[in-house]
Design a protein around this motif. Structure first.
Motif, short mmCIF file in Angstrom:
data_model
loop_
_atom_site.label_atom_id
_atom_site.label_comp_id
_atom_site.label_asym_id
_atom_site.label_seq_id
_atom_site.Cartn_x
_atom_site.Cartn_y
_atom_site.Cartn_z
N HIS A 72 10.82 11.95 7.36
CA HIS A 72 10.01 10.90 7.03
C HIS A 72 10.72 9.51 7.35
N GLU A 73 11.69 9.44 8.06
CA GLU A 73 12.35 8.20 8.41
C GLU A 73 11.39 7.34 9.55
N VAL A 74 11.45 6.12 9.25
CA VAL A 74 10.55 5.11 10.38
C VAL A 74 11.39 5.25 11.40
N ILE A 75 10.65 5.89 12.72
CA ILE A 75 11.47 5.53 13.98
C ILE A 75 10.51 4.51 14.99
N GLY A 76 9.43 4.14 14.60
CA GLY A 76 8.57 3.37 15.40
C GLY A 76 7.28 2.93 14.62
N ILE A 77 6.53 2.31 15.14
CA ILE A 77 5.48 1.59 14.86
C ILE A 77 4.28 1.38 15.86
N VAL A 78 2.95 1.92 15.59
CA VAL A 78 2.01 1.66 16.57
C VAL A 78 0.99 0.99 16.09
N SER A 79 0.38 -0.11 16.94
CA SER A 79 -0.66 -1.00 16.15
C SER A 79 -1.82 -0.77 17.14
N ASP A 80 -3.03 -1.32 16.54
CA ASP A 80 -4.34 -0.75 17.23
C ASP A 80 -4.29 -1.44 18.68
N THR A 105 0.82 -1.13 0.17
CA THR A 105 -0.13 -0.04 0.11
C THR A 105 0.85 1.30 0.03
N ARG A 106 0.53 1.92 -1.04
CA ARG A 106 1.33 3.37 -1.24
C ARG A 106 1.09 4.40 -0.45
N GLU A 107 -0.27 4.54 -0.17
CA GLU A 107 -0.69 5.97 0.52
C GLU A 107 -0.74 5.25 2.11
N VAL A 108 0.27 5.63 2.74
CA VAL A 108 0.42 5.28 4.12
C VAL A 108 0.36 6.45 5.05
N ILE A 109 -0.69 6.17 5.86
CA ILE A 109 -0.82 7.05 7.14
C ILE A 109 0.13 7.16 8.08
N VAL A 149 5.15 -4.43 8.21
CA VAL A 149 6.36 -3.88 8.15
C VAL A 149 6.09 -2.76 7.17
N PRO A 150 6.70 -1.61 7.74
CA PRO A 150 6.91 -0.40 6.59
C PRO A 150 7.90 -0.85 5.50
N VAL A 151 7.52 -0.09 4.22
CA VAL A 151 8.62 -0.30 3.31
C VAL A 151 9.14 1.03 3.15
N THR A 152 10.50 0.99 3.07
CA THR A 152 11.52 1.95 3.02
C THR A 152 12.35 2.13 1.79
N GLN A 153 12.56 3.30 1.24
CA GLN A 153 13.72 3.18 0.05
C GLN A 153 14.35 4.76 0.62
N ASN A 154 15.79 4.58 0.60
CA ASN A 154 16.67 5.23 0.90
C ASN A 154 16.16 5.98 2.09
N ASP A 155 15.99 5.06 3.05
CA ASP A 155 15.65 5.34 4.36
C ASP A 155 14.24 6.35 4.69
N LYS A 156 13.53 6.25 3.51
CA LYS A 156 12.20 7.04 3.68
C LYS A 156 11.28 6.20 3.43
N LEU A 157 9.98 6.34 4.26
CA LEU A 157 8.81 5.60 4.16
C LEU A 157 8.08 5.93 2.90
N ILE A 195 -7.81 0.74 9.67
CA ILE A 195 -6.14 -0.04 9.75
C ILE A 195 -5.91 -0.36 11.03
N ARG A 196 -4.77 -0.98 10.93
CA ARG A 196 -4.26 -1.79 12.23
C ARG A 196 -3.14 -1.48 12.73
N HIS A 197 -2.07 -0.73 11.75
CA HIS A 197 -0.85 -0.04 12.14
C HIS A 197 -0.59 1.28 11.58
N ILE A 198 0.00 2.12 12.33
CA ILE A 198 0.50 3.35 11.82
C ILE A 198 2.01 3.70 12.11
N PRO A 199 2.82 3.69 10.98
CA PRO A 199 4.01 3.90 11.13
C PRO A 199 4.55 5.36 11.84
#
Length: 215
Positions: A42-50, A8-12, A106-114, A32-36
């Motif tokens: 815009h680097e992923v530093i954590g994740i929160v689940s429902d 999914t490319r449109e990530v909240i 799992v978040p998908v990252t490229q060049n360390d960006k979500l 949804i069940r997860h929020i990066p």
């Protein structure tokens, strides 16, 4: 199949200093069940689940529950560090990550960006597509010797009947390491002629196991 094909490319996403209340609202609003959780770059530093949000929310059964609990920042409940994948990783590898680490996203990252997110539901749907089970077809399982050239010989037998093969899976025989199990899904609702031909060629058909098919 690659992650970029199913993610999914449109990530909240939310910053770490956002309130738990905001995450709770977005989870319900977007189903949804997860929020990066991302930083200013815009680097992923954590994740929160429902579940994280639910555990941090006041219980409706507690008369003394304080709504102020929802005013806490997400960084107090987020999981970190976060396992991420690359868009050019294989979906099968992601399935292994889910199993090994007992996670569902799992978040998908490229060049360390979500840039996306992939969930266990995405992976399961993809594996269903790979099996060809969504098409009108029949499944045939055979046990063969683990020898070079066996697969093309078997597919040649199927090819003689002008049938398309939707999918092929091969896995070790748990009872005999010298053999493999090949699972074919072929586009026909009448696999009997193929099964009979395989038996006549000396292949052991495990499924469907129909007594008297070689007669």
């Amino acid at each position: 199949m690659l992650v970029e094909e199913v993610m999914t490319r449109e990530v909240i996403s939310l910053p770490p200093n956002e309130k738990i209340e905001t995450a709770l609202r977005l989870l319900h609003q977007h189903h949804i069940r997860h929020i990066p959780i991302v930083n200013d770059d815009h680097e992923v530093i954590g994740i929160v689940s429902d579940r994280d949000v639910r555990d941090a929310s006041p219980s409706i059964f507690e008369e003394t529950a304080q709504p102020a609990e929802l005013d806490k920042e997400l960084k107090t409940i987020m999981s970190h560090p976060v396992i991420t994948v690359h868009p050019l990783d294989f979906v099968e590898e992601v399935a292994g990550i889910f199993y090994e680490h007992e996670i569902a996203c799992v978040p998908v990252t490229q060049n360390d960006k979500l840039i996306g997110i992939i969930t266990e539901k995405d992976v399961l749907y993809t594996l269903i597509q790979l099996t060809g089970i969504h098409e009108q077809s029949s499944q045939i399982e055979i046990r063969v010797e683990n020898k070079i050239g066996t697969l093309p010989k078997v597919t040649n037998v199927i090819g003689e009947y002008k049938l398309n093969i939707s999918s092929v899976f091969i896995y070790p025989d748990q009872k005999d390491p010298s053999k493999k199990i090949i699972v074919f899904r072929i586009q026909t609702m009448n696999p009997m002629p193929v099964i009979q031909a395989l038996n006549q060629k000396g292949y052991e058909v495990l499924w469907p196991n129909i007594p008297g098919i070689t007669e």
